[in-house]
Design a protein around this motif. Structure first.
Motif, PDB file in Angstrom:
ATOM      1  N   VAL A 272       0.841  -1.117   0.053  1.00  0.00           N
ATOM      2  CA  VAL A 272       0.056  -0.080  -0.055  1.00  0.00           C
ATOM      3  C   VAL A 272       0.881   1.251  -0.022  1.00  0.00           C
ATOM      4  N   LYS A 273       0.759   2.122  -0.838  1.00  0.00           N
ATOM      5  CA  LYS A 273       1.511   3.070  -1.181  1.00  0.00           C
ATOM      6  C   LYS A 273       0.727   4.328  -1.187  1.00  0.00           C
ATOM      7  N   ILE A 274       0.990   5.521  -0.242  1.00  0.00           N
ATOM      8  CA  ILE A 274       0.063   6.585  -0.212  1.00  0.00           C
ATOM      9  C   ILE A 274       1.006   7.899  -0.401  1.00  0.00           C
ATOM     10  N   HIS A 275       0.438   8.519  -1.399  1.00  0.00           N
ATOM     11  CA  HIS A 275       1.071   9.945  -1.518  1.00  0.00           C
ATOM     12  C   HIS A 275       0.216  10.924  -0.632  1.00  0.00           C
ATOM     13  N   GLU A 276       0.850  11.391   0.369  1.00  0.00           N
ATOM     14  CA  GLU A 276      -0.009  12.505   1.004  1.00  0.00           C
ATOM     15  C   GLU A 276       0.096  13.836   0.291  1.00  0.00           C
ATOM     16  N   THR A 277       1.339  14.141  -0.051  1.00  0.00           N
ATOM     17  CA  THR A 277       1.398  15.370  -0.856  1.00  0.00           C
ATOM     18  C   THR A 277       2.297  14.950  -1.947  1.00  0.00           C
ATOM     19  N   ASN A 278       2.888  15.805  -2.939  1.00  0.00           N
ATOM     20  CA  ASN A 278       3.683  15.585  -4.063  1.00  0.00           C
ATOM     21  C   ASN A 278       5.122  15.102  -3.433  1.00  0.00           C
ATOM     22  N   ASN A 279       5.547  15.328  -2.456  1.00  0.00           N
ATOM     23  CA  ASN A 279       6.811  15.299  -1.701  1.00  0.00           C
ATOM     24  C   ASN A 279       6.886  14.158  -0.601  1.00  0.00           C
ATOM     25  N   ASN A 280       5.588  13.836  -0.007  1.00  0.00           N
ATOM     26  CA  ASN A 280       5.572  12.923   1.054  1.00  0.00           C
ATOM     27  C   ASN A 280       4.813  11.803   0.864  1.00  0.00           C
ATOM     28  N   ILE A 281       5.466  10.575   0.703  1.00  0.00           N
ATOM     29  CA  ILE A 281       4.905   9.223   0.133  1.00  0.00           C
ATOM     30  C   ILE A 281       5.473   8.143   1.249  1.00  0.00           C
ATOM     31  N   VAL A 282       4.224   7.592   1.629  1.00  0.00           N
ATOM     32  CA  VAL A 282       4.564   6.259   2.713  1.00  0.00           C
ATOM     33  C   VAL A 282       4.191   4.965   1.732  1.00  0.00           C
ATOM     34  N   SER A 283       5.070   4.060   2.048  1.00  0.00           N
ATOM     35  CA  SER A 283       5.029   2.688   1.499  1.00  0.00           C
ATOM     36  C   SER A 283       4.929   1.667   2.418  1.00  0.00           C
ATOM     37  N   TYR A 284       3.815   0.735   2.387  1.00  0.00           N
ATOM     38  CA  TYR A 284       3.643  -0.238   3.731  1.00  0.00           C
ATOM     39  C   TYR A 284       3.532  -1.695   3.117  1.00  0.00           C
ATOM     40  N   ARG A 285       4.195  -2.394   3.595  1.00  0.00           N
ATOM     41  CA  ARG A 285       4.176  -3.943   2.921  1.00  0.00           C
ATOM     42  C   ARG A 285       3.926  -5.045   4.051  1.00  0.00           C
ATOM     43  N   GLY A 286       3.275  -4.551   4.981  1.00  0.00           N
ATOM     44  CA  GLY A 286       2.914  -5.496   6.118  1.00  0.00           C
ATOM     45  C   GLY A 286       3.914  -5.566   7.404  1.00  0.00           C
ATOM     46  N   GLN A 287       3.375  -6.152   8.531  1.00  0.00           N
ATOM     47  CA  GLN A 287       4.169  -5.897   9.754  1.00  0.00           C
ATOM     48  C   GLN A 287       5.287  -7.098   9.609  1.00  0.00           C
ATOM     49  N   HIS A 288       6.649  -6.507   9.830  1.00  0.00           N
ATOM     50  CA  HIS A 288       7.575  -7.290   9.568  1.00  0.00           C
ATOM     51  C   HIS A 288       8.659  -7.438  10.912  1.00  0.00           C
ATOM     52  N   THR A 289       8.284  -6.278  11.822  1.00  0.00           N
ATOM     53  CA  THR A 289       9.174  -6.443  13.091  1.00  0.00           C
ATOM     54  C   THR A 289       8.684  -6.996  14.280  1.00  0.00           C
ATOM     55  N   GLY A 290       7.450  -7.170  14.149  1.00  0.00           N
ATOM     56  CA  GLY A 290       6.738  -7.663  15.331  1.00  0.00           C
ATOM     57  C   GLY A 290       6.188  -6.728  16.173  1.00  0.00           C
ATOM     58  N   GLN A 291       6.666  -5.274  15.890  1.00  0.00           N
ATOM     59  CA  GLN A 291       6.321  -4.061  16.650  1.00  0.00           C
ATOM     60  C   GLN A 291       5.518  -3.428  15.617  1.00  0.00           C
ATOM     61  N   ARG A 292       4.308  -3.178  15.744  1.00  0.00           N
ATOM     62  CA  ARG A 292       3.616  -2.285  14.766  1.00  0.00           C
ATOM     63  C   ARG A 292       3.915  -1.028  15.095  1.00  0.00           C
ATOM     64  N   GLN A 293       3.914  -0.357  16.249  1.00  0.00           N
ATOM     65  CA  GLN A 293       4.293   1.028  16.227  1.00  0.00           C
ATOM     66  C   GLN A 293       5.360   1.284  17.243  1.00  0.00           C
ATOM     67  N   MET A 294       6.226   2.311  17.054  1.00  0.00           N
ATOM     68  CA  MET A 294       7.244   2.765  17.868  1.00  0.00           C
ATOM     69  C   MET A 294       6.560   3.771  18.812  1.00  0.00           C
ATOM     70  N   ASP A 295       6.836   3.498  20.146  1.00  0.00           N
ATOM     71  CA  ASP A 295       6.765   4.535  21.197  1.00  0.00           C
ATOM     72  C   ASP A 295       7.023   5.728  21.148  1.00  0.00           C
ATOM     73  N   LYS A 296       6.502   6.738  20.541  1.00  0.00           N
ATOM     74  CA  LYS A 296       7.108   8.093  20.380  1.00  0.00           C
ATOM     75  C   LYS A 296       7.413   8.583  21.444  1.00  0.00           C
ATOM     76  N   LYS A 297       6.679   8.756  22.691  1.00  0.00           N
ATOM     77  CA  LYS A 297       6.950   9.190  23.896  1.00  0.00           C
ATOM     78  C   LYS A 297       8.501   8.346  24.611  1.00  0.00           C
ATOM     79  N   ASN A 298       8.353   7.345  24.593  1.00  0.00           N
ATOM     80  CA  ASN A 298       9.851   6.675  24.914  1.00  0.00           C
ATOM     81  C   ASN A 298      10.881   7.241  24.201  1.00  0.00           C
ATOM     82  N   CYS A 299      10.796   7.387  22.822  1.00  0.00           N
ATOM     83  CA  CYS A 299      11.448   7.991  21.964  1.00  0.00           C
ATOM     84  C   CYS A 299      12.184   9.341  22.383  1.00  0.00           C
ATOM     85  N   CYS A 300      11.204  10.215  22.747  1.00  0.00           N
ATOM     86  CA  CYS A 300      11.473  11.355  22.941  1.00  0.00           C
ATOM     87  C   CYS A 300      12.058  11.508  24.452  1.00  0.00           C
TER      88      CYS A 300
END
Length: 166
Positions: free
Chosen positions: A125-153
């Motif tokens: 699944v590829k999404i062009h949010e803008t002309n410059n920003n594009i996200v591609s997703y090919r399914g879950q590969h790491t076993g961790q769906r989302q990074m904990d942004k609070k811990n990252c910060c």
């Protein structure tokens, strides 16, 4: 003898609005991470979505998948759920998940897997949010769906992760 393999992609465009805001972060952290995209009133996009399936070309039909099936699955998942919606208020998935383009791609992927007759053919699944920003997703590969942004910060690795950033 193995059958030839092909990649089949269909493109659709949908419109939606959202506010980049995580319920897992404070208002200050949201403002720092998402910047102008954390505006209380939100903003909108005309998202261009490309869905690709990959598989062997059926010798009888000459197709990986009937494009009509892919078109119908995208209609159900994208147009019935996301088009002309406020993602944060109208789509239950985004009540507890920030409506980043990355998470929109995950939403589309997960729901296409539920409606396709041969979900194993879903490749990207590829999404062009803008002309410059594009996200591609090919399914879950790491076993961790989302990074904990609070811990990252908290580790001092905080950067503006807004998918709307210039």
């Amino acid at each position: 003898m193995s059958l030839p393999v092909a990649l089949l992609t269909r493109k659709e465009i949908f419109s939606a609005c959202h506010r980049l805001h995580s319920p897992h972060l404070s208002n200050e952290e949201n403002a720092e991470i998402f910047g102008k995209c954390n505006n209380l009133n939100g903003h909108g996009h005309n998202y261009v979505v490309e869905v690709s399936v990959r598989g062997p070309i059926d010798m009888r039909t000459g197709m990986v998948m009937n494009i009509t099936e892919l078109k119908e699955a995208m209609k159900i998942v994208i147009f019935e759920n996301l088009d002309h919606k406020n993602l944060d208020k109208d789509v239950p998935f985004f009540k507890s998940v920030p409506s980043t383009t990355e998470n929109v791609a995950i939403f589309i992927w997960d729901n296409l897997k539920k409606v396709l007759k041969q979900p194993e053919l879903l490749f990207q699944v590829k999404i062009h949010e803008t002309n410059n920003n594009i996200v591609s997703y090919r399914g879950q590969h790491t076993g961790q769906r989302q990074m904990d942004k609070k811990n990252c910060c908290q580790r001092g690795n905080c950067t503006n992760v807004s998918s709307d950033s210039d």
